[in-house]
Design an enzyme around this catalytic site. Sequence first.
Site, PDB file in Angstrom:
ATOM      1  N   LEU A  19       2.739 132.406  39.598  1.00 56.97           N
ATOM      2  CA  LEU A  19       4.085 132.308  39.014  1.00 56.97           C
ATOM      3  C   LEU A  19       4.606 130.878  39.079  1.00 56.97           C
ATOM      4  O   LEU A  19       5.709 130.601  38.605  1.00 56.97           O
ATOM      5  CB  LEU A  19       5.045 133.215  39.798  1.00 56.97           C
ATOM      6  CG  LEU A  19       4.901 134.719  39.585  1.00 56.97           C
ATOM      7  CD1 LEU A  19       5.846 135.471  40.498  1.00 56.97           C
ATOM      8  CD2 LEU A  19       5.209 135.066  38.132  1.00 56.97           C
ATOM      9  N   THR A  65      -3.468 126.273  46.599  1.00 58.09           N
ATOM     10  CA  THR A  65      -3.485 127.663  47.047  1.00 58.09           C
ATOM     11  C   THR A  65      -4.885 128.058  47.482  1.00 58.09           C
ATOM     12  O   THR A  65      -5.777 127.208  47.576  1.00 58.09           O
ATOM     13  CB  THR A  65      -2.909 128.592  45.941  1.00 58.09           C
ATOM     14  OG1 THR A  65      -2.744 129.900  46.488  1.00 58.09           O
ATOM     15  CG2 THR A  65      -3.799 128.668  44.714  1.00 58.09           C
ATOM     16  N   LYS A  69      -6.592 125.499  51.036  1.00 54.92           N
ATOM     17  CA  LYS A  69      -5.559 124.913  51.894  1.00 54.92           C
ATOM     18  C   LYS A  69      -6.121 124.171  53.106  1.00 54.92           C
ATOM     19  O   LYS A  69      -5.507 123.244  53.615  1.00 54.92           O
ATOM     20  CB  LYS A  69      -4.586 125.995  52.353  1.00 54.92           C
ATOM     21  CG  LYS A  69      -3.700 126.477  51.224  1.00 54.92           C
ATOM     22  CD  LYS A  69      -2.687 127.472  51.677  1.00 54.92           C
ATOM     23  CE  LYS A  69      -1.855 127.923  50.496  1.00 54.92           C
ATOM     24  NZ  LYS A  69      -0.845 128.890  50.861  1.00 54.92           N
ATOM     25  N   ASP A 105       4.775 125.906  53.115  1.00 52.42           N
ATOM     26  CA  ASP A 105       4.771 127.349  53.427  1.00 52.42           C
ATOM     27  C   ASP A 105       5.524 127.596  54.746  1.00 52.42           C
ATOM     28  O   ASP A 105       6.233 128.595  54.880  1.00 52.42           O
ATOM     29  CB  ASP A 105       3.338 127.874  53.586  1.00 52.42           C
ATOM     30  CG  ASP A 105       2.629 128.044  52.247  1.00 52.42           C
ATOM     31  OD1 ASP A 105       3.317 128.191  51.223  1.00 52.42           O
ATOM     32  OD2 ASP A 105       1.376 128.023  52.239  1.00 52.42           O
ATOM     33  N   ALA A 130      -6.346 135.077  58.651  1.00 50.92           N
ATOM     34  CA  ALA A 130      -6.425 133.894  59.519  1.00 50.92           C
ATOM     35  C   ALA A 130      -6.612 132.627  58.698  1.00 50.92           C
ATOM     36  O   ALA A 130      -7.089 131.613  59.197  1.00 50.92           O
ATOM     37  CB  ALA A 130      -7.581 134.063  60.518  1.00 50.92           C
ATOM     38  N   GLY A 131      -6.239 132.697  57.405  1.00 52.13           N
ATOM     39  CA  GLY A 131      -6.377 131.531  56.519  1.00 52.13           C
ATOM     40  C   GLY A 131      -5.120 130.669  56.546  1.00 52.13           C
ATOM     41  O   GLY A 131      -4.372 130.658  57.543  1.00 52.13           O
ATOM     42  N   ALA A 133      -2.175 130.844  54.946  1.00 54.55           N
ATOM     43  CA  ALA A 133      -0.876 131.510  55.088  1.00 54.55           C
ATOM     44  C   ALA A 133      -0.693 131.997  56.528  1.00 54.55           C
ATOM     45  O   ALA A 133       0.396 131.883  57.106  1.00 54.55           O
ATOM     46  CB  ALA A 133      -0.786 132.675  54.107  1.00 54.55           C
ATOM     47  N   GLY A 243       7.041 138.062  49.237  1.00 56.41           N
ATOM     48  CA  GLY A 243       6.259 136.880  48.877  1.00 56.41           C
ATOM     49  C   GLY A 243       6.940 136.061  47.789  1.00 56.41           C
ATOM     50  O   GLY A 243       6.728 134.851  47.700  1.00 56.41           O
TER      51      GLY A 243
HETATM   52  N1  LIG Z   1       4.193 133.773  48.640  1.00 50.61           N
HETATM   53  C1  LIG Z   1       3.764 132.570  48.984  1.00 50.61           C
HETATM   54  O1  LIG Z   1       4.490 131.570  48.951  1.00 50.61           O
HETATM   55  C2  LIG Z   1       2.370 132.419  49.474  1.00 50.61           C
HETATM   56  C3  LIG Z   1       2.028 131.328  50.265  1.00 50.61           C
HETATM   57  C4  LIG Z   1       0.738 131.271  50.762  1.00 50.61           C
HETATM   58  C5  LIG Z   1      -0.191 132.251  50.426  1.00 50.61           C
HETATM   59  N2  LIG Z   1       0.164 133.273  49.639  1.00 50.61           N
HETATM   60  C6  LIG Z   1      -0.769 134.377  49.340  1.00 50.61           C
HETATM   61  O2  LIG Z   1      -1.268 134.847  50.587  1.00 50.61           O
HETATM   62  C7  LIG Z   1      -2.630 135.241  50.451  1.00 50.61           C
HETATM   63  C8  LIG Z   1      -3.498 134.488  51.474  1.00 50.61           C
HETATM   64  O3  LIG Z   1      -3.488 133.109  51.115  1.00 50.61           O
HETATM   65  P1  LIG Z   1      -4.235 131.996  52.003  1.00 50.61           P
HETATM   66  O4  LIG Z   1      -3.898 130.707  51.392  1.00 50.61           O
HETATM   67  O5  LIG Z   1      -4.012 132.204  53.437  1.00 50.61           O
HETATM   68  O6  LIG Z   1      -5.761 132.327  51.671  1.00 50.61           O
HETATM   69  P2  LIG Z   1      -7.056 131.941  52.534  1.00 50.61           P
HETATM   70  O7  LIG Z   1      -6.830 130.692  53.288  1.00 50.61           O
HETATM   71  O8  LIG Z   1      -8.196 132.001  51.572  1.00 50.61           O
HETATM   72  O9  LIG Z   1      -7.176 133.151  53.591  1.00 50.61           O
HETATM   73  C9  LIG Z   1      -7.330 134.468  53.148  1.00 50.61           C
HETATM   74  C10 LIG Z   1      -7.329 135.408  54.352  1.00 50.61           C
HETATM   75  O10 LIG Z   1      -7.373 136.745  53.849  1.00 50.61           O
HETATM   76  C11 LIG Z   1      -8.511 137.421  54.384  1.00 50.61           C
HETATM   77  N3  LIG Z   1      -9.066 138.282  53.341  1.00 50.61           N
HETATM   78  C12 LIG Z   1      -9.408 137.932  52.082  1.00 50.61           C
HETATM   79  N4  LIG Z   1      -9.882 139.010  51.405  1.00 50.61           N
HETATM   80  C13 LIG Z   1      -9.838 140.042  52.273  1.00 50.61           C
HETATM   81  C14 LIG Z   1     -10.217 141.411  52.178  1.00 50.61           C
HETATM   82  N5  LIG Z   1     -10.718 141.926  51.051  1.00 50.61           N
HETATM   83  N6  LIG Z   1     -10.063 142.202  53.273  1.00 50.61           N
HETATM   84  C15 LIG Z   1      -9.555 141.687  54.421  1.00 50.61           C
HETATM   85  N7  LIG Z   1      -9.194 140.391  54.585  1.00 50.61           N
HETATM   86  C16 LIG Z   1      -9.332 139.577  53.511  1.00 50.61           C
HETATM   87  C17 LIG Z   1      -9.483 136.341  54.782  1.00 50.61           C
HETATM   88  O11 LIG Z   1     -10.300 136.857  55.807  1.00 50.61           O
HETATM   89  P3  LIG Z   1     -11.724 136.173  56.233  1.00 50.61           P
HETATM   90  O12 LIG Z   1     -11.365 134.960  57.042  1.00 50.61           O
HETATM   91  O13 LIG Z   1     -12.382 137.227  57.006  1.00 50.61           O
HETATM   92  O14 LIG Z   1     -12.402 135.832  54.923  1.00 50.61           O
HETATM   93  C18 LIG Z   1      -8.535 135.234  55.257  1.00 50.61           C
HETATM   94  O15 LIG Z   1      -8.139 135.469  56.573  1.00 50.61           O
HETATM   95  C19 LIG Z   1      -3.006 134.963  48.995  1.00 50.61           C
HETATM   96  O16 LIG Z   1      -2.859 136.130  48.221  1.00 50.61           O
HETATM   97  C20 LIG Z   1      -1.984 133.920  48.548  1.00 50.61           C
HETATM   98  O17 LIG Z   1      -1.745 134.010  47.147  1.00 50.61           O
HETATM   99  C21 LIG Z   1       1.435 133.378  49.141  1.00 50.61           C
END
Ligand SMILES: NC(=O)c1ccc[n+]([C@@H]2O[C@H](COP(=O)([O-])OP(=O)(O)OC[C@H]3O[C@@H](n4cnc5c(N)ncnc54)[C@H](OP(=O)(O)O)[C@@H]3O)[C@@H](O)[C@H]2O)c1
Length: 282
Positions: A19, A65, A69, A105, A130-131, A133, A243
């Site tokens: 978005l 994103t 990150k 964030d 644990a990524g 966010a 979110g």
């Molecule tokens: N609203 C906002 O402002 C905002 C801000 C930041 C992020 N987000 C959203 O938050 C989400 C996470 O973002 P991120 O940047 O933290 O991503 P990231 O760094 O890629 O981390 C993703 C996390 O989700 C876990 N994961 C992914 N697929 C999974 C599944 N199928 N089952 C269980 N765990 C799963 C991963 O686990 P593993 O380590 O085991 O792979 C990892 O811990 C995304 O959808 C992003 O769009 C939104």
Amino acid sequence: MNNSRIKAGLIGSPLKKSLSPRIFKALSPLSGEKYSYALLETDGAGLGQTLKKIEREGWAGFNVTLPLKEKIIPFLDALSPGSEAVGAVNAVRIKDGKLEGHNTDTKAMSLALQEAGCRPRGRECVIWGAGGAARAAAWILASGGAETVHIHNRSVLRADGLMKGFSRMFPRTKFAIRKFTDPPAAASTVFINATPLGMYGSLADNLRFNGPHGSLYLDFTYDACARSLTPFLQNRAGKTISGIDLLIYQALKSSELYSGRPITAGDMVKLKDQIKSRLRKG
Ligand SMILES: NC(=O)c1ccc[n+]([C@@H]2O[C@H](COP(=O)([O-])OP(=O)(O)OC[C@H]3O[C@@H](n4cnc5c(N)ncnc54)[C@H](OP(=O)(O)O)[C@@H]3O)[C@@H](O)[C@H]2O)c1
């Protein structure tokens, strides 16, 4: 009113539900800053080339994103103290040809908690993921004096990295690693979805866990139409933070970096609500 266009954008993958272009478009008539905001889909292969293209095109900055990150950090010239401590960057300002990493964030989560009147002090908290966010969330919870932060993640190695780093920085907060599918610790009252589940992929049943009355549920995922509650926030008896609010707040904090114009605390909430209502109208 400033008439010059600020070039900015978003890198990461997948971006199909992003978005951010609509948020920056909605911001233009409200704040006076005109943005041209592009999406550059990349999963990290050839990241150096992507960054060269961005610099060549004269962008003022860009958002980052998943899954970049943490991966972007070695490519940057400098990190803000906050993003260095969190270990994740979601906004890069380009100043005098240098790439400067920031984490908006954390600022977004802090603004949203403040607006909801929620304080983490003394609370037992659960984060799924644990990524990037999750790191931002853990940072805000521990900075706010959380008693315990339980990290539920599929990859134990990634959860362990988060736990070790943050335990050193925040000796007063306990960090614990749990299996992704484990039920949350009984005394938990703060629940955070920092996985893409519910937005990309259906919500796992273990994330539907309901805490005691008065619990807080915060979802990083968002509905691409900004209209309906995400699966994680449905049927909750407690406070919720969406979110969408986080996304708009982080964009506003990023805009401050790209335009160099600060937004007052009062305008921040007002702009967030105005942008949200524009997104809902489509
Ligand atoms: N609203 C906002 O402002 C905002 C801000 C930041 C992020 N987000 C959203 O938050 C989400 C996470 O973002 P991120 O940047 O933290 O991503 P990231 O760094 O890629 O981390 C993703 C996390 O989700 C876990 N994961 C992914 N697929 C999974 C599944 N199928 N089952 C269980 N765990 C799963 C991963 O686990 P593993 O380590 O085991 O792979 C990892 O811990 C995304 O959808 C992003 O769009 C939104």
